[in-house]
Write an enzyme that holds these catalytic residues in place. Sequence first.
Site, mmCIF file in Angstrom:
data_model
loop_
_atom_site.group_PDB
_atom_site.id
_atom_site.type_symbol
_atom_site.label_atom_id
_atom_site.label_comp_id
_atom_site.label_asym_id
_atom_site.label_seq_id
_atom_site.Cartn_x
_atom_site.Cartn_y
_atom_site.Cartn_z
ATOM 1 N N GLN A 64 11.094 -2.766 -32.489
ATOM 2 C CA GLN A 64 10.458 -2.067 -33.660
ATOM 3 C C GLN A 64 11.651 -1.542 -34.375
ATOM 4 O OE1 GLN A 64 7.113 -0.664 -31.307
ATOM 5 N NE2 GLN A 64 6.187 -0.653 -33.426
ATOM 6 N N LEU A 108 2.815 1.206 -35.135
ATOM 7 C CA LEU A 108 3.733 1.712 -36.250
ATOM 8 C C LEU A 108 4.392 0.687 -37.153
ATOM 9 C CD1 LEU A 108 5.561 4.451 -33.994
ATOM 10 C CD2 LEU A 108 3.837 4.761 -36.049
#
Length: 187
Positions: A64, A108
Amino acid sequence: MANQLQIPKQKLAKPPLTIHTLGDRVLRQGSKQISGINDEVRKLAAQMLQTMYSSDGIGLAAPQVGVNKRLIVVDIDPENAARPPLVLVNPAIKQASGDLEVDQEGCLSVPSVWADVRRPARIVATYRDLNGRPMSLEASGLLARCIQHEIDHLDGIMFVDRVENQIALAPQLVQKGFSVRDVQLRS
């Protein structure tokens, strides 16, 4: 304990790492095993925690933040300064219960999108700690869900790929500026 990173659980005006979002190719690649745990790995874990706390997250995987390594950080109690976060190097799910639970997940990397995902209620995960020691962890509830979600990231899988009700998911994705084409359906 030497394995625990002492990271303040606070938001930073400028987090050290940038979180990639749905549609970025880096999120779809399988991650590489970490062969040796050194100061570079510990620094990455600390920066991941700082970035996670700054983004109001409870879990973050290295892909990520654009790093193709099998490393995740998890803190399901970010308001509790006395409870240290988990750092899992090369995590794997060794056992998963047959009973499944459906609950809301967010990510996220897909900000402001929430959807129901079915996952095993209990798991046993193995990993290495920041000193390289082999560890095992039994988890249930939110912790089990969070670990499974983050390990999925290490394999290029995102939570939107596991959403059964794609009809409900699609308008949320479009409203937040994501392409439905970036979802890769999985069971």
